[in-house]
Design a protein around this motif. Structure first.
Motif, short mmCIF file in Angstrom:
data_model
loop_
_atom_site.label_atom_id
_atom_site.label_comp_id
_atom_site.label_asym_id
_atom_site.label_seq_id
_atom_site.Cartn_x
_atom_site.Cartn_y
_atom_site.Cartn_z
N THR A 48 -4.23 9.26 1.71
CA THR A 48 -4.92 8.73 2.89
C THR A 48 -5.00 7.21 2.77
O THR A 48 -5.47 6.69 1.75
CB THR A 48 -6.34 9.32 3.02
OG1 THR A 48 -6.24 10.74 3.05
CG2 THR A 48 -7.02 8.83 4.28
N ARG A 49 -4.54 6.51 3.81
CA ARG A 49 -4.49 5.04 3.73
C ARG A 49 -5.35 4.36 4.76
O ARG A 49 -5.59 3.16 4.69
CB ARG A 49 -3.03 4.59 3.86
CG ARG A 49 -2.18 5.02 2.67
CD ARG A 49 -0.70 4.85 2.92
NE ARG A 49 -0.17 5.88 3.81
CZ ARG A 49 1.11 6.01 4.11
NH1 ARG A 49 1.99 5.18 3.59
NH2 ARG A 49 1.51 6.95 4.92
N SER A 50 -5.84 5.12 5.77
CA SER A 50 -6.68 4.51 6.80
C SER A 50 -7.52 5.60 7.47
O SER A 50 -7.24 6.79 7.32
CB SER A 50 -5.82 3.82 7.87
OG SER A 50 -5.09 4.81 8.60
N ALA A 51 -8.54 5.16 8.21
CA ALA A 51 -9.37 6.11 8.94
C ALA A 51 -8.54 6.82 10.01
O ALA A 51 -8.78 7.98 10.35
CB ALA A 51 -10.55 5.38 9.58
N GLU A 52 -7.55 6.12 10.53
CA GLU A 52 -6.68 6.69 11.55
C GLU A 52 -5.93 7.92 11.01
O GLU A 52 -5.70 8.90 11.74
CB GLU A 52 -5.68 5.63 12.04
CG GLU A 52 -4.82 6.05 13.22
CD GLU A 52 -5.62 6.43 14.47
OE1 GLU A 52 -5.12 7.28 15.24
OE2 GLU A 52 -6.73 5.91 14.66
N ASP A 53 -5.57 7.89 9.73
CA ASP A 53 -4.92 9.05 9.10
C ASP A 53 -5.81 10.28 9.22
O ASP A 53 -5.35 11.38 9.53
CB ASP A 53 -4.66 8.77 7.61
CG ASP A 53 -3.52 7.79 7.39
OD1 ASP A 53 -2.75 7.55 8.33
OD2 ASP A 53 -3.40 7.27 6.26
N ASP B 232 -14.18 2.18 3.05
CA ASP B 232 -15.41 2.35 3.83
C ASP B 232 -15.17 3.06 5.15
O ASP B 232 -15.92 3.96 5.54
CB ASP B 232 -16.08 0.99 4.08
CG ASP B 232 -16.67 0.40 2.81
OD1 ASP B 232 -16.67 1.11 1.78
OD2 ASP B 232 -17.13 -0.76 2.84
N GLU B 233 -14.09 2.67 5.84
CA GLU B 233 -13.80 3.30 7.14
C GLU B 233 -13.30 4.73 6.95
O GLU B 233 -13.61 5.63 7.75
CB GLU B 233 -12.78 2.47 7.93
CG GLU B 233 -11.43 2.34 7.26
CD GLU B 233 -10.47 1.45 8.05
OE1 GLU B 233 -9.47 1.99 8.56
OE2 GLU B 233 -10.72 0.24 8.14
N ILE B 234 -12.56 4.98 5.86
CA ILE B 234 -12.08 6.34 5.57
C ILE B 234 -13.28 7.25 5.29
O ILE B 234 -13.35 8.38 5.77
CB ILE B 234 -11.11 6.34 4.36
CG1 ILE B 234 -9.80 5.65 4.73
CG2 ILE B 234 -10.83 7.77 3.89
CD1 ILE B 234 -8.86 5.40 3.55
N LEU B 235 -14.25 6.74 4.52
CA LEU B 235 -15.44 7.52 4.17
C LEU B 235 -16.21 7.95 5.43
O LEU B 235 -16.73 9.06 5.49
CB LEU B 235 -16.35 6.70 3.24
CG LEU B 235 -17.67 7.35 2.81
CD1 LEU B 235 -17.42 8.67 2.08
CD2 LEU B 235 -18.47 6.40 1.94
N VAL C 98 -3.67 1.44 -3.33
CA VAL C 98 -4.44 0.25 -2.98
C VAL C 98 -4.79 0.21 -1.50
O VAL C 98 -5.87 -0.24 -1.12
CB VAL C 98 -3.67 -1.02 -3.41
CG1 VAL C 98 -4.24 -2.25 -2.75
CG2 VAL C 98 -3.74 -1.18 -4.93
N GLU C 99 -3.89 0.72 -0.65
CA GLU C 99 -4.18 0.75 0.79
C GLU C 99 -5.43 1.59 1.09
O GLU C 99 -6.29 1.20 1.87
CB GLU C 99 -2.99 1.34 1.55
CG GLU C 99 -1.86 0.36 1.78
CD GLU C 99 -0.72 1.02 2.54
OE1 GLU C 99 -0.69 0.89 3.78
OE2 GLU C 99 0.12 1.66 1.91
N GLY C 100 -5.51 2.75 0.45
CA GLY C 100 -6.68 3.61 0.63
C GLY C 100 -7.94 2.95 0.10
O GLY C 100 -9.02 3.07 0.69
N LEU C 101 -7.79 2.22 -1.00
CA LEU C 101 -8.93 1.51 -1.60
C LEU C 101 -9.43 0.42 -0.64
O LEU C 101 -10.63 0.28 -0.42
CB LEU C 101 -8.48 0.91 -2.94
CG LEU C 101 -9.51 0.21 -3.82
CD1 LEU C 101 -9.05 0.29 -5.28
CD2 LEU C 101 -9.68 -1.25 -3.45
N LYS C 102 -8.52 -0.34 -0.06
CA LYS C 102 -8.89 -1.43 0.85
C LYS C 102 -9.64 -0.91 2.08
O LYS C 102 -10.54 -1.57 2.60
CB LYS C 102 -7.64 -2.20 1.30
CG LYS C 102 -7.07 -3.12 0.23
CD LYS C 102 -5.78 -3.76 0.71
CE LYS C 102 -5.18 -4.66 -0.38
NZ LYS C 102 -3.81 -5.10 0.00
N HIS C 103 -9.27 0.27 2.56
CA HIS C 103 -9.87 0.83 3.77
C HIS C 103 -10.89 1.91 3.45
O HIS C 103 -11.18 2.77 4.29
CB HIS C 103 -8.77 1.40 4.69
CG HIS C 103 -7.74 0.38 5.09
ND1 HIS C 103 -6.39 0.60 4.97
CD2 HIS C 103 -7.88 -0.88 5.59
CE1 HIS C 103 -5.74 -0.47 5.39
NE2 HIS C 103 -6.61 -1.38 5.76
#
Length: 475
Positions: A229-234, A267-270, A260-265
C-alpha cells in the motif's frame, strides 16, 4: 513520535522471573496470524496451531493456486469444528511484486564481484550471468549506483540464499549489476526489491482482483491484506472494489506498509485503512537498518491512538529451521507488544518452517509475559488525553466501561453491538480482560420485505469474526 514513557510496569521482582508461568484460558491477548502453507495445511497441524494460539489464518496468493488454498481452508474449517477455536481468514494479495523467473528451477550460483544482467526477456534461461524478471520497466526505474536485493520469497535472513546487487549500467531494457555477496538461488520463486525506487505497477493487480472476486467472495474472507500500500487512494480503490462484490462489504482492509512510499503517506493510509501491517522484511531493505525501530515505534503509536490494529511481521525468522528463537528475536517479540502492537504475523515460520506449532506457542508465551508487565494504566491515561475533550458519546462510554471493568477486576467485558464499532473502541483502551462482542443484527422492513444487516457474516464459515484490537473476539 509522542512516546516519553516506557509502557512497562515497575518494579519487576527478579524472583518472579524464575517462577513458571501459570496457564490461563486466554494464552495471550495479542493475536497471532499464521500463514498456511505446505508444512501447515493438514487438519492435524492446523488444529495444533489453533490450540497453540493462532486466531487468524493467512492465505498468501504470491504463491500457490486457488485450489491449493481452498484445500487448506477446508482443512481449517474442519479444524475449527474439531477444536471449537475461532479463527478468522485473511487473504493476502500479491501486489506489485517483482520476481525472478527461473523456469528450469535449477540452482543458480552467483559469485561476489562478478556481473549479472537483469533482463525483462522471460524467454531467456536463468543462469549465473543473466536473470529474467517479470517487470519490463526496471531499466527506466533505476540508475547507476542503486541497490537491488534478491531474496527467497518469505526470506529468512540467510545471506547464503539472498544477494545484494549494485546497478552498474543500463543497456536498453537490460540492467547490468555488480554482485556484492556470493549466494545460491536454489528455489523457483525469488523476489526482487529495489531500494527506495517507486515501481509503476498497480497496487491491486488484475490477478489480485480475479482472486478476490472468486476465492475471496466464495469464502467470505474476514480480512484483505493489501500488499505494498503506497497511498490512501490504494485503500479507497480496494474498498470500492470490495463493495462492488456485494458480500465483501464488511471485509476489513489491512494496509501493508513495505516501502518508503507507504511510509511517507502513512498518516493518510491509517485514516482510510481498518488496520496496518508493518512488513518489516521489505521495509528493512528500503530503510537503513538503524531506522527500522523508529518507524515501528512511531507507526504503532499512531495506530494505538487511532484505535486501529497494528500488526508486526518478521519477528522469529530463525524458527523457520530451529526449535527456539534467538535471544534477540524473543526480546523483539516482547518489545513489539510493549510498543503496543496488536498482532504478530508469522510468514515463513509457519508456511514452510519445520516447527509451525512450536513457533506459535513460543510467540504466544512471549506475548503473554510482556502483557503481564504492560503498563495499562499509563496507556489508558495517554489514550484518553490524546482523544481530548469533549469526547464523543461512544468514546466516553467505551473508555468508562474499560476503567470500570479494571477497577472491579471483571473477568470479561461483554459488548452488544451491530457494527462492531463499540467493541473495537472498547478494545482501543486495552482492557486487561477479554472483550466478547455479541452481535445484534439490525432488522429493517419496508412492509414488503425484511432486511438484516450487521457485522455477523463469516460465522460458521471458517471465519471467526474480526479482531478490533488485540483482545477483541466475536461470538
Amino acid at each position: 513520535m509522542h512516546s516519553n514513557h516506557l509502557l512497562l510496569e515497575e518494579p519487576i521482582r527478579m524472583a518472579s522471573i524464575l517462577q513458571p508461568s501459570k496457564p490461563s484460558f486466554f494464552p495471550a491477548m495479542t493475536k497471532i496470524v499464521g500463514t498456511l502453507g505446505p508444512k501447515s495445511r493438514s487438519v492435524e497441524v492446523i488444529s495444533s496451531c489453533l490450540k497453540a494460539g493462532m486466531s487468524v489464518a493467512r492465505f498468501d496468493f504470491s504463491w500457490g493456486d486457488p485450489q491449493f488454498h481452498q484445500g487448506s481452508l477446508e482443512n481449517l474449517k474442519t479444524a475449527i469444528k474439531g477444536t471449537k477455536k475461532l479463527c478468522a481468514v485473511m487473504l493476502d494479495t500479491v501486489g506489485p511484486e517483482l520476481q525472478v523467473v527461473n523456469k528450469s528451477k535449477h540452482p543458480i550460483s552467483l559469485q561476489a564481484d562478478s556481473f549479472v544482467v537483469l533482463t525483462p526477456d522471460q524467454q531467456r534461461e536463468a543462469t549465473s550471468d543473466q536473470l529474467p524478471i517479470n517487470f519490463s520497466d526496471l531499466s527506466k526505474a533505476v540508475k547507476t549506483g542503486d541497490t537491488i536485493f534478491i531474496g527467497q520469497y518469505l526470506f529468512t535472513g540467510k545471506e547464503t540464499t539472498s544477494v545484494w546487487l549494485e546497478v552498474k549500467e543500463v543497456k536498453g531494457e537490460d540492467v547490468v549489476c555488480l554482485i556484492k555477496n556470493s549466494a545460491t538461488l536454489d528455489e523457483s520463486l525469488y523476489t526482487l526489491h529495489v531500494s527506495q525506487i517507486p515501481i509503476d505497477l498497480p497496487t491491486l493487480t488484475d490477478k489480485d482482483k480475479e482472486v478476490i472476486s472468486t476465492w475471496g467472495v466464495q469464502n467470505n474472507v474476514d480480512f484483505l491484506s493489501l500488499s505494498s500500500t503506497r497511498s490512501a487512494e490504494d485503500v479507497r480503490r480496494a474498498r470500492e472494489y470490495l463493495s462492488e462484490l456485494g458480500n465483501l462489504k464488511e471485509t476489513q482492509i489491512f494496509a501493508k506498509i513495505e516501502n518508503v512510499e507507504g511510509l511517507k503517506h502513512f498518516d493518510e493510509i491509517l485514516q482510510e485503512a481498518d488496520g496496518i501491517i508493518l512488513a518489516r522484511g521489505n521495509l528493512g531493505i528500503d530503510l537503513p537498518a538503524e531506522k527500522v525501530f523508529l518507524f515501528q515505534k512511531a507507526a504503532v503509536y499512531k495506530c494505538n491512538m487511532a484505535g486501529k490494529p497494528a500488526v508486526v511481521t518478521r519477528v522469529v525468522d530463525s524458527m523457520t529451521d530451529n526449535l527456539r528463537p534467538t535471544r534477540a528475536e524473543a526480546t523483539d517479540v516482547a518489545n513489539a507488544v510493549l510498543d503496543g502492537c496488536d498482532a504478530i504475523l508469522l510468514g515463513a515460520e509457519t508456511l514452510r518452517g519445520l516447527y509451525p506449532v512450536e513457533t506459535i506457542s513460543v510467540v504466544g508465551k512471549i506475548c503473554a509475559e510482556a502483557e503481564k508487565v504492560y503498563n495499562q494504566d499509563l496507556y489508558f491515561k495517554r489514550a484518553v488525553k490524546y482523544v481530548g475533550e469533549p469526547m464523543t458519546y461512544l468514546e466516553a462510554i467505551t473508555s468508562s466501561a474499560v476503567r470500570a471493568a479494571i477497577k472491579v477486576k471483571a473477568s470479561v467485558i461483554i459488548c452488544f453491538t451491530s457494527s462492531g464499532r463499540a467493541a473495537r473502541l472498547i478494545a482501543k483502551y486495552r482492557p486487561t480482560m477479554p472483550v466478547i462482542s455479541v452481535v445484534i443484527p439490525q432488522i429493517k422492513s419496508n412492509q414488503i420485505r425484511w432486511t438484516v444487516s450487521g457485522a455477523f457474516q463469516g460465522q460458521g464459515k471458517g471465519g471467526g469474526g474480526r479482531f478490533g484490537r488485540r483482545n477483541l473476539l466475536s461470538t
